[in-house]
Design a protein around this motif. Sequence first.
Motif, PDB file in Angstrom:
ATOM      1  N   VAL A 169       0.997  -1.044  -0.020  1.00 23.86           N
ATOM      2  CA  VAL A 169      -0.076  -0.008   0.038  1.00 23.86           C
ATOM      3  C   VAL A 169       0.999   1.205   0.142  1.00 23.86           C
ATOM      4  CG1 VAL A 169      -1.716   1.183   1.085  1.00 23.86           C
ATOM      5  CG2 VAL A 169      -1.656  -1.220   1.332  1.00 23.86           C
ATOM      6  N   ILE A 170       0.468   2.157  -0.937  1.00 21.40           N
ATOM      7  CA  ILE A 170       1.577   3.280  -1.112  1.00 21.40           C
ATOM      8  C   ILE A 170       0.528   4.689  -0.984  1.00 21.40           C
ATOM      9  CG2 ILE A 170       2.784   4.723  -2.438  1.00 21.40           C
ATOM     10  CD1 ILE A 170       3.656   2.266  -4.071  1.00 21.40           C
ATOM     11  N   ARG A 180      -5.526   4.399 -14.799  1.00 20.86           N
ATOM     12  CA  ARG A 180      -5.185   3.371 -15.728  1.00 20.86           C
ATOM     13  C   ARG A 180      -3.834   2.891 -15.594  1.00 20.86           C
ATOM     14  NH1 ARG A 180      -7.276   6.342 -19.863  1.00 20.86           N
ATOM     15  NH2 ARG A 180      -5.203   6.722 -20.439  1.00 20.86           N
ATOM     16  N   ASN A 181      -2.767   3.705 -15.187  1.00 19.15           N
ATOM     17  CA  ASN A 181      -1.472   3.385 -14.777  1.00 19.15           C
ATOM     18  C   ASN A 181      -1.483   2.398 -13.788  1.00 19.15           C
ATOM     19  OD1 ASN A 181      -0.373   4.774 -17.008  1.00 19.15           O
ATOM     20  ND2 ASN A 181       0.225   6.469 -15.757  1.00 19.15           N
ATOM     21  N   ILE A 182      -2.065   2.682 -12.595  1.00 20.39           N
ATOM     22  CA  ILE A 182      -2.209   1.853 -11.543  1.00 20.39           C
ATOM     23  C   ILE A 182      -2.837   0.406 -11.825  1.00 20.39           C
ATOM     24  CG2 ILE A 182      -2.796   1.592  -9.234  1.00 20.39           C
ATOM     25  CD1 ILE A 182      -2.636   4.608  -8.893  1.00 20.39           C
ATOM     26  N   GLU A 183      -3.852   0.589 -12.625  1.00 22.01           N
ATOM     27  CA  GLU A 183      -4.761  -0.742 -13.031  1.00 22.01           C
ATOM     28  C   GLU A 183      -3.667  -1.640 -13.914  1.00 22.01           C
ATOM     29  OE1 GLU A 183      -8.398   0.601 -14.415  1.00 22.01           O
ATOM     30  OE2 GLU A 183      -9.407   0.700 -12.478  1.00 22.01           O
ATOM     31  N   ALA A 184      -3.023  -0.825 -14.622  1.00 27.80           N
ATOM     32  CA  ALA A 184      -2.049  -1.745 -15.377  1.00 27.80           C
ATOM     33  C   ALA A 184      -1.103  -2.439 -14.667  1.00 27.80           C
ATOM     34  CB  ALA A 184      -1.038  -0.942 -16.275  1.00 27.80           C
ATOM     35  N   GLY A 196      -3.081  -2.992  -9.677  1.00 20.67           N
ATOM     36  CA  GLY A 196      -3.197  -2.180  -8.569  1.00 20.67           C
ATOM     37  C   GLY A 196      -4.673  -1.475  -8.563  1.00 20.67           C
ATOM     38  N   THR A 197      -4.869  -1.043  -7.519  1.00 23.13           N
ATOM     39  CA  THR A 197      -6.086  -0.282  -7.265  1.00 23.13           C
ATOM     40  C   THR A 197      -6.064   1.029  -6.362  1.00 23.13           C
ATOM     41  OG1 THR A 197      -6.727  -0.913  -5.261  1.00 23.13           O
ATOM     42  CG2 THR A 197      -7.769  -2.315  -6.971  1.00 23.13           C
ATOM     43  N   ILE A 248      -2.880   3.683  -2.875  1.00 22.96           N
ATOM     44  CA  ILE A 248      -2.773   2.937  -3.910  1.00 22.96           C
ATOM     45  C   ILE A 248      -2.379   1.298  -3.536  1.00 22.96           C
ATOM     46  CG2 ILE A 248      -1.288   2.330  -5.997  1.00 22.96           C
ATOM     47  CD1 ILE A 248      -0.428   5.346  -6.130  1.00 22.96           C
ATOM     48  N   ARG A 249      -3.029   0.463  -3.784  1.00 24.23           N
ATOM     49  CA  ARG A 249      -2.656  -1.010  -3.627  1.00 24.23           C
ATOM     50  C   ARG A 249      -2.040  -1.617  -4.668  1.00 24.23           C
ATOM     51  NH1 ARG A 249      -5.270  -2.515   1.275  1.00 24.23           N
ATOM     52  NH2 ARG A 249      -6.568  -0.754   1.839  1.00 24.23           N
TER      53      ARG A 249
END
Lengths: 735, 122, 102
Positions: free
Chosen positions: A484-485, A550-554, A557-558, A573-574
Amino acid sequence: MSTMSEALQTFLAESRGLLEAMEEGLLKLEEIPDDSEAINSVFRAAHTIKGSAGLFGFDEIVAFTHEAESVLDKVRDGELALSEAMIGLFLSCRDHLSHLLDLLASDSDADDETRQRGDALVAQLSACLGGAGSRSMPVEQEAVFHREGGDGAQGDAWHVSVRFGRDVMKNGLDPASFIRYLGTLGQLSHVETVFDAMPPAHEMDPEECYLGFEIRFHGEVDKTEIESVFEFVREDCELRILPPGSKLSEYLQLIHELPEEDLLLGDLLVRSGAITRRELEEGLAVQGQESTSDEAAPPLGEILVERQAVQTELVDAALAKQKDVRQRQSQEARFIRVHADKLDSMINLVGELVIASAGVGLIAGRNKDAAMMEAVSEMARLVEDIRDGAMRLRMVEIGETFNRFRRVVRDVSKELGKDIELIISGADTELDKSVVERIGDPLTHLVRNAMDHGIESAETRIARGKPARGSLRLNAYHESGSVVIEVGDDGGGLSRERIVAKAQEKGLIEDAQGLSDAEVWNLIFEPGFSTSDAVSNLSGRGVGMDVVKRNIEALRGTVEIESRAGSGSTFRIRLPLTLAIIDGFLMAVGEGHYVVPLDMVLECVELGEGRSSDEPDYINLRGEVLPLLRLREHFGLEGPVVRRHNVVVVQWGGRKAGLVVDELEGELQAVIKPLGRIFAGLRGLSGSTILGSGEVALVLDVAQLLEHARLREAEAVSAVSVGRTSERTANAMTG
Amino acid sequence: MAKTIMIVDDSATLRQVVGIALKGAGYEVVEACDGKDALGKLDGRKIHLIVCDVNMPNMDGITFVKEMKAMAGYKFTPVIMLTTEAGEAKKQEGQMAGARAWVVKPFQPPQMLNAVSKLILP
Amino acid sequence: MELKNESGRLCPEGELTIYSAAECKDALLAALEESDGLEIDLGSVTEIDTAGVQLLILLKSEAKRAGKTLTLSRHSAAVIDLTELFNLAGWFGDPLVIPAER
């Protein structure tokens, strides 16, 4: 008196003459290749043209003739044999030079074609030199002094102490002219002529020099510049240059700030400007002499201080710096740099090993050989350790990424005129290198966004009773198999009204009724959304928060937002720990196998017999409402229906749901392979893995499934009661 | 009284450009195209400084400096040798002959003026 | 250079540099030894260098040591220049007449 334009005519005429001599020499060399006189005249032509062109600052001609001269120099020294091809090349060079001169004469610039031809010739010339390369162009020795701030006597003075050698005047060097020249670089505020060395009158040789000078000098120069004043007399005098007090602190600061490298003490002092290269060399020479005696030579620092080249405190600072660097290096020495590809291919192999080992386990189980099974389980444990170890090789601490933001925060605060401090925690949290590499951009965007839109101006903050200085938090930690960030600020928090208004204006929603706060917050991730009334040059770059999401989902992550009006918001961010291998939990539905990451599995419960598919899609789990997701229906599976179902309770991002499956098959290690294009349209799958038996199992994307369950639940409930929806969903959101 | 500087170089361009720069700075200039020519011009006139190329036809710079240093009226006259970046060996030789100051070719006029003003008073 | 000797007053003419230093030293020292007080008129010194200044320092020291007076007078522009550069005017102790046009 002649003028420069006349001189230019002379240059053109002389150079043309030289080019003719060059051509003549080259033609002669075609017949007699080792005619040394001809070689000399060709060389001299190139050499003279270079020198003369330099006077006018015709750099193009200088650079070009330099290359030709380098090759010719080798020919002249017999290091290179002159081939016919080379003669041809030099003739082309001659023609090119002639063309350059024509351009000069007509006062026009070289066109691209000329440049390309020049470049091609230079390339051919350097090919002649082979690996050796041309002699490097001379470093400009007589640097043109540029000083900032003029010659004012501000600040305190340099002290220059010089004792001239006996022979200087005989060598044509007049001490007075050096001192006067020094005066042109600044201001001689005090000169004291020292003549203690003068012998009695009858012994004194008037052609010898017995003088020395103690000079106080004001000027915006560095030590090397002062030293260069005495360059011609350097070997015939003793020179000491002591910097002014203000310089001292400058040097101290420079020594501290020099990038960490393995520098020797002397180099450290030279780099900071505290001593000059020559002072260092002389100090080392003294050290060398003293070490020939039995005793060990005194340390360089001591010698330099004794020779008054440098102050003790500078040496101390340099030594401290050196010690610091060494300590760090002794730590760094325990690291090996490995190409990431090698690591990846090893991890791939480990993945195959995991599968193979599962296969062996399966066969051993089938054969019911107890000893074999024991050996296999021992091996499986080792393979698991190897896998973990291999994965850890790819793990890096996030601290370095976080630290990069110190600069970003500093610069952006300045840009915005806000005072913002950055608080970093959890810097030692590790995550996969490939994830770290790709998280930088989204983080930067979130950080900028928080500083721009989140944190209020100092006036507003004071008015709201908050400290004037805003704070931005970067935090990282591990939580149930993911990293987690958090990017948090202590600003005003998100404004529900403004987001809703904006979303309506953009046509994203019709009205906000029934939307939970979390749902409203999520609107800012919709394409084309910006919450700031005034689009600033920081966040209004056309890259919206949708790209962040989108970047995180790539990265599988969520991102979620927690916001409280008046006290700030946190973007959470997970991310998965790694992208390659997971500990999974294997389940069967119909004839297919499914895997969920083990650390998302909370528990397994049996679903009461006889509950059919048309019953409500949630159960009461110890007083908690748990939405159910029937995989059979979700994926539209066929096959024999079992009577007893099992529920696998999974959790992700603070949400829970129960996956309804036919059979529980236990834990396994899954090497995740990407799904083919065929499955691209299927929601809820993130990859596949091969089982020990050779069968394929699909890896479930729990985050997507949970989202799906939530949406469906919301629909179902809203059909019953609109009023209760938002409350319900909010509960589901916060878990 | 203006000081006099002698330029010894086989390149007319160099003599001319350096000459313009030195005259512009207030010096008198005497030109010579090689060592032999230069020796001929050391005819008792006062020369305060000599700018001298190394590589010249007829008589090279090193030989010239040696000869000049043997002349009573010029033995203490400072010399700036013009050298190439590769001329380390020549530099040693020049040092032996009595030359102490060096300017590396190619150079631009301001560099020459700096070197000159380190060596002689205006 | 030439040295004009007019009863206790020496007037070197031309350049007072390394080229003439040896010759000057002998002449000036001899003159100093012969007299109880000597004046050196520097008005005709067209050019002076470190060797020249050094020689003046020597003479001045020598005179002090011998308890004689050595006066430097009518400094030419070149001499004033260098005396000022070396900050020796005070040590020499002779009045410098700075020409009006400077």
